[in-house]
Design an enzyme around this catalytic site. Sequence first.
Site, PDB file in Angstrom:
ATOM      1  N   GLU A  16       0.856  -1.194   0.000  1.00 13.43           N
ATOM      2  CA  GLU A  16       0.000   0.000   0.000  1.00 13.43           C
ATOM      3  C   GLU A  16       0.891   1.243   0.000  1.00 13.43           C
ATOM      4  O   GLU A  16       1.859   1.319   0.757  1.00 13.43           O
ATOM      5  CB  GLU A  16      -0.887   0.030   1.251  1.00 13.43           C
ATOM      6  CG  GLU A  16      -1.719   1.312   1.336  1.00 13.43           C
ATOM      7  CD  GLU A  16      -2.493   1.458   2.641  1.00 13.43           C
ATOM      8  OE1 GLU A  16      -3.365   0.603   2.909  1.00 13.43           O
ATOM      9  OE2 GLU A  16      -2.222   2.421   3.387  1.00 13.43           O
ATOM     10  N   THR A  47      -3.997   4.738  -1.537  1.00 15.68           N
ATOM     11  CA  THR A  47      -5.060   5.218  -0.645  1.00 15.68           C
ATOM     12  C   THR A  47      -5.796   6.403  -1.262  1.00 15.68           C
ATOM     13  O   THR A  47      -5.342   7.001  -2.245  1.00 15.68           O
ATOM     14  CB  THR A  47      -4.499   5.631   0.736  1.00 15.68           C
ATOM     15  OG1 THR A  47      -3.618   6.728   0.543  1.00 15.68           O
ATOM     16  CG2 THR A  47      -3.780   4.490   1.403  1.00 15.68           C
ATOM     17  N   ALA A  50     -10.532  10.430   2.449  1.00 11.49           N
ATOM     18  CA  ALA A  50     -11.984  10.438   2.642  1.00 11.49           C
ATOM     19  C   ALA A  50     -12.527  11.798   2.222  1.00 11.49           C
ATOM     20  O   ALA A  50     -11.907  12.823   2.469  1.00 11.49           O
ATOM     21  CB  ALA A  50     -12.314  10.152   4.106  1.00 11.49           C
ATOM     22  N   GLY A 107     -14.653   5.033   4.907  1.00  9.98           N
ATOM     23  CA  GLY A 107     -13.899   6.241   5.224  1.00  9.98           C
ATOM     24  C   GLY A 107     -14.436   6.882   6.492  1.00  9.98           C
ATOM     25  O   GLY A 107     -15.488   6.483   7.008  1.00  9.98           O
ATOM     26  N   ALA A 126     -19.366   0.460   3.756  1.00  8.86           N
ATOM     27  CA  ALA A 126     -18.528  -0.041   2.671  1.00  8.86           C
ATOM     28  C   ALA A 126     -19.295  -1.072   1.834  1.00  8.86           C
ATOM     29  O   ALA A 126     -19.120  -1.153   0.612  1.00  8.86           O
ATOM     30  CB  ALA A 126     -17.264  -0.669   3.252  1.00  8.86           C
ATOM     31  N   ASP A 183     -17.861  -6.702  13.829  1.00 10.18           N
ATOM     32  CA  ASP A 183     -16.890  -6.621  12.738  1.00 10.18           C
ATOM     33  C   ASP A 183     -17.017  -7.820  11.807  1.00 10.18           C
ATOM     34  O   ASP A 183     -16.817  -7.708  10.601  1.00 10.18           O
ATOM     35  CB  ASP A 183     -15.479  -6.517  13.306  1.00 10.18           C
ATOM     36  CG  ASP A 183     -15.292  -5.176  13.966  1.00 10.18           C
ATOM     37  OD1 ASP A 183     -15.292  -4.177  13.248  1.00 10.18           O
ATOM     38  OD2 ASP A 183     -15.209  -5.135  15.200  1.00 10.18           O
ATOM     39  N   LYS A 190     -20.207  -7.352   3.633  1.00 14.27           N
ATOM     40  CA  LYS A 190     -19.383  -6.930   2.488  1.00 14.27           C
ATOM     41  C   LYS A 190     -19.218  -8.098   1.506  1.00 14.27           C
ATOM     42  O   LYS A 190     -19.246  -7.929   0.293  1.00 14.27           O
ATOM     43  CB  LYS A 190     -18.018  -6.446   2.975  1.00 14.27           C
ATOM     44  CG  LYS A 190     -18.076  -5.199   3.849  1.00 14.27           C
ATOM     45  CD  LYS A 190     -16.678  -4.815   4.341  1.00 14.27           C
ATOM     46  CE  LYS A 190     -16.728  -3.824   5.484  1.00 14.27           C
ATOM     47  NZ  LYS A 190     -15.413  -3.332   5.893  1.00 14.27           N
TER      48      LYS A 190
HETATM   49  P1  FAD Z   1     -17.551  -0.246   7.258  1.00 13.78           P
HETATM   50  O1  FAD Z   1     -17.228  -1.641   6.985  1.00 13.78           O
HETATM   51  O2  FAD Z   1     -18.757   0.272   6.590  1.00 13.78           O
HETATM   52  O3  FAD Z   1     -17.686  -0.056   8.804  1.00 13.78           O
HETATM   53  C1  FAD Z   1     -16.589  -0.202   9.710  1.00 13.78           C
HETATM   54  C2  FAD Z   1     -17.024  -0.800  11.030  1.00 13.78           C
HETATM   55  O4  FAD Z   1     -18.104  -0.063  11.566  1.00 13.78           O
HETATM   56  C3  FAD Z   1     -17.531  -2.226  10.902  1.00 13.78           C
HETATM   57  O5  FAD Z   1     -16.454  -3.149  10.959  1.00 13.78           O
HETATM   58  C4  FAD Z   1     -18.464  -2.322  12.061  1.00 13.78           C
HETATM   59  O6  FAD Z   1     -17.744  -2.650  13.208  1.00 13.78           O
HETATM   60  C5  FAD Z   1     -18.999  -0.943  12.167  1.00 13.78           C
HETATM   61  N1  FAD Z   1     -20.259  -0.853  11.454  1.00 13.78           N
HETATM   62  C6  FAD Z   1     -20.495  -1.013  10.135  1.00 13.78           C
HETATM   63  N2  FAD Z   1     -21.794  -0.902   9.861  1.00 13.78           N
HETATM   64  C7  FAD Z   1     -22.364  -0.625  11.041  1.00 13.78           C
HETATM   65  C8  FAD Z   1     -23.677  -0.377  11.428  1.00 13.78           C
HETATM   66  N3  FAD Z   1     -24.673  -0.400  10.541  1.00 13.78           N
HETATM   67  N4  FAD Z   1     -23.910  -0.106  12.712  1.00 13.78           N
HETATM   68  C9  FAD Z   1     -22.925  -0.067  13.603  1.00 13.78           C
HETATM   69  N5  FAD Z   1     -21.663  -0.298  13.293  1.00 13.78           N
HETATM   70  C10 FAD Z   1     -21.383  -0.584  12.045  1.00 13.78           C
HETATM   71  N6  FAD Z   1      -9.582   5.377   5.011  1.00 13.78           N
HETATM   72  C11 FAD Z   1      -9.471   6.355   4.072  1.00 13.78           C
HETATM   73  O7  FAD Z   1     -10.016   7.445   4.255  1.00 13.78           O
HETATM   74  N7  FAD Z   1      -8.756   6.147   2.915  1.00 13.78           N
HETATM   75  C12 FAD Z   1      -8.132   4.973   2.650  1.00 13.78           C
HETATM   76  O8  FAD Z   1      -7.509   4.819   1.593  1.00 13.78           O
HETATM   77  C13 FAD Z   1      -8.219   3.926   3.622  1.00 13.78           C
HETATM   78  N8  FAD Z   1      -7.631   2.728   3.414  1.00 13.78           N
HETATM   79  C14 FAD Z   1      -7.795   1.712   4.323  1.00 13.78           C
HETATM   80  C15 FAD Z   1      -7.225   0.463   4.066  1.00 13.78           C
HETATM   81  C16 FAD Z   1      -7.370  -0.591   4.969  1.00 13.78           C
HETATM   82  C17 FAD Z   1      -6.772  -1.930   4.657  1.00 13.78           C
HETATM   83  C18 FAD Z   1      -8.105  -0.373   6.184  1.00 13.78           C
HETATM   84  C19 FAD Z   1      -8.250  -1.493   7.170  1.00 13.78           C
HETATM   85  C20 FAD Z   1      -8.660   0.862   6.456  1.00 13.78           C
HETATM   86  C21 FAD Z   1      -8.521   1.924   5.531  1.00 13.78           C
HETATM   87  N9  FAD Z   1      -9.096   3.170   5.762  1.00 13.78           N
HETATM   88  C22 FAD Z   1      -8.965   4.178   4.814  1.00 13.78           C
HETATM   89  C23 FAD Z   1      -9.819   3.469   7.016  1.00 13.78           C
HETATM   90  C24 FAD Z   1     -11.337   3.212   6.926  1.00 13.78           C
HETATM   91  O9  FAD Z   1     -11.912   4.077   5.982  1.00 13.78           O
HETATM   92  C25 FAD Z   1     -11.935   3.461   8.295  1.00 13.78           C
HETATM   93  O10 FAD Z   1     -11.478   2.486   9.205  1.00 13.78           O
HETATM   94  C26 FAD Z   1     -13.436   3.588   8.351  1.00 13.78           C
HETATM   95  O11 FAD Z   1     -13.819   4.033   9.648  1.00 13.78           O
HETATM   96  C27 FAD Z   1     -14.174   2.253   8.166  1.00 13.78           C
HETATM   97  O12 FAD Z   1     -14.207   1.915   6.873  1.00 13.78           O
HETATM   98  P2  FAD Z   1     -14.869   0.490   6.438  1.00 13.78           P
HETATM   99  O13 FAD Z   1     -14.755   0.456   4.996  1.00 13.78           O
HETATM  100  O14 FAD Z   1     -14.303  -0.614   7.182  1.00 13.78           O
HETATM  101  O15 FAD Z   1     -16.365   0.741   6.910  1.00 13.78           O
END
Ligand code: FAD
Length: 322
Positions: A16, A47, A50, A107, A126, A183, A190
């Site tokens: 990454e 990356t 957001a 994000g 996501a 999680d 997803k």
């Molecule tokens: P989601 O999967 O939608 O949600 C994250 C967590 O929130 C879930 O695991 C769950 O615990 C909780 N959740 C989901 N839905 C619900 C619901 N309905 N009610 C309650 N809780 C819920 N951020 C950036 O801005 N840019 C990047 O390029 C970037 N790259 C990343 C790469 C990796 C490998 C990782 C692990 C993270 C990255 N992030 C990045 C950070 C990420 O955007 C944040 O962690 C964000 O808060 C969660 O994104 P997600 O896609 O996991 O969201």
Amino acid sequence: MTSAVDSGATTPISFEIYPPRSDEGLPALYTTIGALAAVRPQFISVTFGAGGSTRGRSLDVLTHILHATDVPPLAHLTCVGSSYAEANAIIREFLDAGITRFLALRGDPPAGTSEDDVFLGDLESAAQLVQLIGRVQAERAPYAEELVPGVPGAARVGRRERVQISVAAFPNGHPRSRHAGEDIDALLAKQAAGAEAAITQLFFHADEYLGFVDRARSAGVTIPILPGIMPITTPGRLRRVLELTGDPSPAALAQALDAADSPAAQRAVGIAHAADLARQVRAGGAPGVHLYAFNNHETVLAVLHEAGLRTTASHDPYDHAI
Ligand code: FAD
């Protein structure tokens, strides 16, 4: 300490990187991309800020990888703060540029804002972005035209490349999740939406990743889960990632970094820790190793060397990761 856990077998590797803050940073990053591409990773991911803050430069870096190397680029995309129309336009723009691999993310809202104060966007998770990417691609023509070199005006028509979507996973729980099972539920959602692989948030102990994979498998997650490994080479970086992930401090690593008496010694501690993790997760069945490179090839290549992992010659994570 260099002992290959899988002597003879090869390990799918990926990296990454992030877009630089200004165009002046691009030449150095392109040198790094060349050095990373030379070990034939499965993909290099870029990356995405957001809210779309890095949209243009993320795409510049992705198209550079696409055209200047033979390694597939993988685009992170976030949906927080975007309307359906905006998310749709970004996906279309990336597909038009030839990007076909995505990491679909929600994000985070801008730092310092609360989720109640700001427009979080039309897409709530996501999983919904995974669905939208699939829908946008499905609406496009099912064929692609490729110009025939040396024959002006001639184009070859072929099938459009399939879109492959990965998602994030959180072995130690997402800071927002209310209980550990949430999680796994999010990852199942997803997968159901069409994700074909997951990449994890960094973790500090192999058991955190391996235990998470076990729990995910028991719950019905079948997609490959790539461990995300970050070389932590300074106490400052350790502090910053702990703020980000909310994880408890890994005592042994923190002490070793504090005890190291020079930047070179700290770097050696971080490389050794990441190499140990890489070996252990691979020995525990991880389908590959995804390294957070921080736009510096020397450290992650040193991790690979110290871990004694042989890299592969093929570029399809979806073949190898399973
Ligand atoms: P989601 O999967 O939608 O949600 C994250 C967590 O929130 C879930 O695991 C769950 O615990 C909780 N959740 C989901 N839905 C619900 C619901 N309905 N009610 C309650 N809780 C819920 N951020 C950036 O801005 N840019 C990047 O390029 C970037 N790259 C990343 C790469 C990796 C490998 C990782 C692990 C993270 C990255 N992030 C990045 C950070 C990420 O955007 C944040 O962690 C964000 O808060 C969660 O994104 P997600 O896609 O996991 O969201």
